[in-house]
Design a protein around this motif. Sequence first.
Motif, PDB file in Angstrom:
ATOM      1  N   LYS A  38       1.430   3.225  -3.357  1.00 20.88           N
ATOM      2  CA  LYS A  38       1.994   3.527  -2.039  1.00 20.88           C
ATOM      3  C   LYS A  38       0.986   4.302  -1.183  1.00 20.88           C
ATOM      4  CE  LYS A  38       6.380   5.245  -0.207  1.00 20.88           C
ATOM      5  NZ  LYS A  38       7.615   5.949  -0.556  1.00 20.88           N
ATOM      6  N   GLU A  39       0.355   5.306  -1.791  1.00 14.92           N
ATOM      7  CA  GLU A  39      -0.648   6.093  -1.066  1.00 14.92           C
ATOM      8  C   GLU A  39      -1.838   5.227  -0.669  1.00 14.92           C
ATOM      9  OE1 GLU A  39      -1.563   9.396  -3.613  1.00 14.92           O
ATOM     10  OE2 GLU A  39       0.293  10.444  -3.084  1.00 14.92           O
ATOM     11  N   TYR A  41      -1.814   1.988  -0.082  1.00 14.64           N
ATOM     12  CA  TYR A  41      -1.374   1.092   0.997  1.00 14.64           C
ATOM     13  C   TYR A  41      -1.341   1.829   2.329  1.00 14.64           C
ATOM     14  CZ  TYR A  41       1.535  -2.047   3.762  1.00 14.64           C
ATOM     15  OH  TYR A  41       2.016  -2.850   4.761  1.00 14.64           O
ATOM     16  N   LEU A  42      -0.770   3.035   2.321  1.00 17.02           N
ATOM     17  CA  LEU A  42      -0.693   3.806   3.563  1.00 17.02           C
ATOM     18  C   LEU A  42      -2.089   4.168   4.078  1.00 17.02           C
ATOM     19  CD1 LEU A  42       2.338   6.194   2.879  1.00 17.02           C
ATOM     20  CD2 LEU A  42       2.232   4.280   4.479  1.00 17.02           C
ATOM     21  N   ASN A  45      -3.546   0.807   5.556  1.00 22.15           N
ATOM     22  CA  ASN A  45      -2.915   0.200   6.728  1.00 22.15           C
ATOM     23  C   ASN A  45      -2.572   1.184   7.849  1.00 22.15           C
ATOM     24  OD1 ASN A  45      -2.917  -2.432   5.704  1.00 22.15           O
ATOM     25  ND2 ASN A  45      -1.101  -1.996   4.495  1.00 22.15           N
ATOM     26  N   CYS A  46      -2.464   2.452   7.550  1.00 20.98           N
ATOM     27  CA  CYS A  46      -2.104   3.429   8.573  1.00 20.98           C
ATOM     28  C   CYS A  46      -3.253   4.434   8.725  1.00 20.98           C
ATOM     29  CB  CYS A  46      -0.829   4.173   8.197  1.00 20.98           C
ATOM     30  SG  CYS A  46       0.584   3.087   8.031  1.00 20.98           S
TER      31      CYS A  46
END
Length: 172
Positions: A38-39, A41-42, A45-46
Amino acid sequence: MSEGKKMTSSRRHHLKSLMLQIAANLLEQEAAEIIVTKEAYLAENCAALDLSRDQAALMDFCKKLHQAIDKIDEERYDTQVKVEKADKEITELKMKVIELAGVKKPALKKVRMSADAMLKALLGSKHTVNMDLRANLKQVKKEVKEESAEVVGDWRKNIEDKADRKKMFETS
Protein backbone atom coordinates in the motif's frame (compact mmCIF):
# COMPACT_ATOMS: atom_id res chain seq x y z
CA MET A 1 2.30 -44.42 13.01
CA SER A 2 0.61 -47.76 12.54
CA GLU A 3 -3.05 -48.14 11.65
CA GLY A 4 -4.08 -49.73 14.94
CA LYS A 5 -2.80 -46.94 17.22
CA LYS A 6 -4.78 -43.77 17.80
CA MET A 7 -3.36 -40.35 18.51
CA THR A 8 -3.49 -39.35 22.17
CA SER A 9 -5.52 -36.32 23.15
CA SER A 10 -2.45 -34.45 24.43
CA ARG A 11 -0.65 -35.04 21.12
CA ARG A 12 -3.73 -33.91 19.18
CA HIS A 13 -3.99 -30.78 21.35
CA HIS A 14 -0.29 -30.01 20.82
CA LEU A 15 -0.64 -30.33 17.02
CA LYS A 16 -3.70 -28.07 17.02
CA SER A 17 -1.90 -25.36 18.97
CA LEU A 18 1.10 -25.63 16.62
CA MET A 19 -1.13 -25.22 13.58
CA LEU A 20 -2.83 -22.21 15.17
CA GLN A 21 0.55 -20.58 15.85
CA ILE A 22 1.66 -21.12 12.26
CA ALA A 23 -1.63 -19.66 10.96
CA ALA A 24 -1.28 -16.61 13.25
CA ASN A 25 2.27 -16.00 11.99
CA LEU A 26 1.11 -16.26 8.37
CA LEU A 27 -1.68 -13.74 9.02
CA GLU A 28 0.77 -11.29 10.59
CA GLN A 29 3.15 -11.63 7.61
CA GLU A 30 0.27 -11.09 5.17
CA ALA A 31 -0.87 -7.94 7.02
CA ALA A 32 2.69 -6.56 6.97
CA GLU A 33 2.97 -7.28 3.22
CA ILE A 34 -0.32 -5.47 2.57
CA ILE A 35 0.94 -2.39 4.42
CA VAL A 36 4.21 -2.39 2.47
CA THR A 37 2.48 -2.73 -0.92
CA LYS A 38 0.00 0.00 0.00
CA GLU A 39 2.81 2.41 0.91
CA ALA A 40 4.66 1.56 -2.30
CA TYR A 41 1.54 2.19 -4.39
CA LEU A 42 0.86 5.53 -2.71
CA ALA A 43 4.49 6.63 -3.14
CA GLU A 44 4.38 5.66 -6.81
CA ASN A 45 0.99 7.14 -7.75
CA CYS A 46 0.55 10.04 -5.32
CA ALA A 47 3.16 12.75 -5.23
CA ALA A 48 3.95 14.43 -1.92
CA LEU A 49 1.96 17.58 -1.28
CA ASP A 50 3.75 20.88 -1.66
CA LEU A 51 2.08 23.11 0.92
CA SER A 52 4.70 25.89 0.69
CA ARG A 53 2.58 27.84 -1.82
CA ASP A 54 0.54 30.97 -1.09
CA GLN A 55 -3.08 30.83 -0.01
CA ALA A 56 -4.57 31.50 -3.48
CA ALA A 57 -2.61 28.60 -5.01
CA LEU A 58 -3.71 26.31 -2.17
CA MET A 59 -7.37 27.36 -2.66
CA ASP A 60 -7.06 26.66 -6.37
CA PHE A 61 -5.51 23.26 -5.60
CA CYS A 62 -8.40 22.45 -3.20
CA LYS A 63 -10.96 23.40 -5.88
CA LYS A 64 -9.27 21.06 -8.36
CA LEU A 65 -9.33 18.28 -5.75
CA HIS A 66 -13.05 18.84 -5.10
CA GLN A 67 -13.78 18.75 -8.85
CA ALA A 68 -11.86 15.48 -9.18
CA ILE A 69 -13.72 14.04 -6.18
CA ASP A 70 -17.09 15.08 -7.70
CA LYS A 71 -16.17 13.52 -11.05
CA ILE A 72 -15.11 10.26 -9.39
CA ASP A 73 -18.27 10.29 -7.25
CA GLU A 74 -20.45 10.64 -10.37
CA GLU A 75 -18.62 7.76 -12.04
CA ARG A 76 -19.08 5.65 -8.90
CA TYR A 77 -22.81 6.44 -8.88
CA ASP A 78 -23.13 5.56 -12.58
CA THR A 79 -21.35 2.25 -12.12
CA GLN A 80 -23.47 1.50 -9.05
CA VAL A 81 -26.66 2.08 -11.09
CA LYS A 82 -25.34 -0.18 -13.86
CA VAL A 83 -24.57 -2.90 -11.34
CA GLU A 84 -28.06 -2.63 -9.81
CA LYS A 85 -29.67 -2.88 -13.27
CA ALA A 86 -27.54 -5.93 -14.05
CA ASP A 87 -28.53 -7.52 -10.71
CA LYS A 88 -32.23 -6.94 -11.44
CA GLU A 89 -31.82 -8.45 -14.89
CA ILE A 90 -30.04 -11.46 -13.42
CA THR A 91 -32.82 -12.06 -10.88
CA GLU A 92 -35.48 -11.72 -13.61
CA LEU A 93 -33.63 -14.23 -15.78
CA LYS A 94 -33.33 -16.61 -12.84
CA MET A 95 -37.09 -16.33 -12.28
CA LYS A 96 -37.73 -17.06 -15.97
CA VAL A 97 -35.49 -20.12 -15.77
CA ILE A 98 -37.40 -21.33 -12.74
CA GLU A 99 -40.73 -20.74 -14.51
CA LEU A 100 -39.56 -22.58 -17.63
CA ALA A 101 -38.18 -25.49 -15.63
CA GLY A 102 -41.42 -25.81 -13.72
CA VAL A 103 -41.86 -27.00 -10.20
CA LYS A 104 -40.95 -30.60 -9.69
CA LYS A 105 -43.49 -32.40 -7.59
CA PRO A 106 -41.99 -34.69 -5.01
CA ALA A 107 -42.74 -38.37 -5.29
CA LEU A 108 -45.66 -39.33 -3.12
CA LYS A 109 -45.06 -41.90 -0.45
CA LYS A 110 -47.44 -44.75 0.17
CA VAL A 111 -49.24 -44.37 3.44
CA ARG A 112 -50.99 -47.34 4.87
CA MET A 113 -53.84 -45.76 6.73
CA SER A 114 -57.49 -46.65 6.97
CA ALA A 115 -60.17 -44.18 5.94
CA ASP A 116 -61.16 -43.75 9.59
CA ALA A 117 -57.58 -42.89 10.55
CA MET A 118 -57.30 -40.39 7.67
CA LEU A 119 -60.50 -38.61 8.64
CA LYS A 120 -59.44 -38.60 12.26
CA ALA A 121 -56.10 -37.03 11.25
CA LEU A 122 -57.82 -34.42 9.08
CA LEU A 123 -60.71 -33.52 11.34
CA GLY A 124 -59.01 -34.04 14.66
CA SER A 125 -59.76 -36.40 17.48
CA LYS A 126 -62.97 -34.55 18.45
CA HIS A 127 -64.85 -35.78 15.43
CA THR A 128 -65.45 -39.47 15.34
CA VAL A 129 -66.37 -40.59 11.89
CA ASN A 130 -67.25 -44.15 11.12
CA MET A 131 -66.40 -45.10 7.59
CA ASP A 132 -68.24 -48.41 7.79
CA LEU A 133 -70.61 -47.43 5.01
CA ARG A 134 -72.21 -50.85 4.83
CA ALA A 135 -73.66 -50.33 8.27
CA ASN A 136 -75.71 -47.38 7.03
CA LEU A 137 -77.26 -49.26 4.12
CA LYS A 138 -80.78 -50.64 4.32
CA GLN A 139 -81.08 -54.34 4.08
CA VAL A 140 -83.30 -55.40 1.24
CA LYS A 141 -84.63 -58.90 0.97
CA LYS A 142 -84.62 -60.25 -2.52
CA GLU A 143 -87.92 -61.62 -3.70
CA VAL A 144 -87.46 -64.74 -5.67
CA LYS A 145 -89.72 -64.77 -8.74
CA GLU A 146 -91.07 -68.16 -9.30
CA GLU A 147 -92.45 -68.62 -12.74
CA SER A 148 -95.47 -70.77 -12.77
CA ALA A 149 -95.33 -74.03 -14.63
CA GLU A 150 -98.45 -73.03 -16.53
CA VAL A 151 -96.67 -70.23 -18.38
CA VAL A 152 -93.79 -72.44 -19.28
CA GLY A 153 -96.08 -75.39 -20.07
CA ASP A 154 -97.32 -76.02 -23.58
CA TRP A 155 -95.44 -74.00 -26.13
CA ARG A 156 -97.91 -74.64 -28.90
CA LYS A 157 -100.67 -72.90 -26.98
CA ASN A 158 -98.39 -69.93 -26.47
CA ILE A 159 -97.76 -69.69 -30.22
CA GLU A 160 -101.47 -69.78 -30.97
CA ASP A 161 -102.06 -66.87 -28.59
CA LYS A 162 -99.38 -64.87 -30.33
CA ALA A 163 -100.89 -65.69 -33.72
CA ASP A 164 -104.20 -64.26 -32.50
CA ARG A 165 -102.47 -61.06 -31.51
CA LYS A 166 -100.81 -60.87 -34.91
CA LYS A 167 -104.19 -61.17 -36.63
CA MET A 168 -105.56 -58.44 -34.37
CA PHE A 169 -102.85 -55.98 -35.54
CA GLU A 170 -103.16 -57.00 -39.18
CA THR A 171 -106.90 -56.34 -39.28
CA SER A 172 -106.70 -52.86 -37.92
